[in-house]
Scaffold this motif. Structure first.
Motif: not given
Length: 117
Positions: A1-21, A75-83
């Motif tokens: 997984m490329q660092p830019d995709r990791v940063i986007r994924a972590l940024s998206a999850l760094a919010q309470e409602h998005r993480l819970a969803a 959930a995209d399990y491949a993306a989650m597992n890649g992260l």
């Protein structure tokens, strides 16, 4: 997984409602959940939930499909597992984690024994 995709994924999850969803979607398995169901379960206004789901989709963590008048998110399990793989690739002194550590979606209707767990 490329660092830019990791940063986007972590940024998206760094919010309470998005993480819970995202956690609810992981639990839901391949069948996913309708946006309205997610909004109701998280007690979030539907318009806000749509925004949060769009952020997760933009980060590549969820997929969406239309069923009748509903948009179903999964959930995209491949993306989650890649992260997870990216975050743990140097754990244990550089020894790769086993394949058993990867997450696979649960079946739509888990056996009765799993429901009570």
């Amino acid at each position: 997984m490329q660092p830019d995709r990791v940063i986007r994924a972590l940024s998206a999850l760094a919010q309470e409602h998005r993480l819970a969803a995202f956690r609810l979607l992981v639990q839901a398995g391949r069948d996913g959940l309708a946006a309205g169901v997610l909004a109701e379960r998280l007690d979030v206004p539907p318009s806000s939930m749509s925004f949060h789901l769009a952020q997760l989709a933009n980060a590549g963590l969820v997929t969406q499909r239309r069923e009748s008048r509903s948009i179903i998110y999964s959930a995209d399990y491949a993306a989650m597992n890649g992260l997870m793989g990216y975050l743990t690739e140097n754990c244990c002194g550089g020894v790769p984690c086993s394949d058993e550590a990867a997450c696979t979606p649960s079946p739509a209707n888990p056996p009765a024994a799993r429901k009570s767990a």
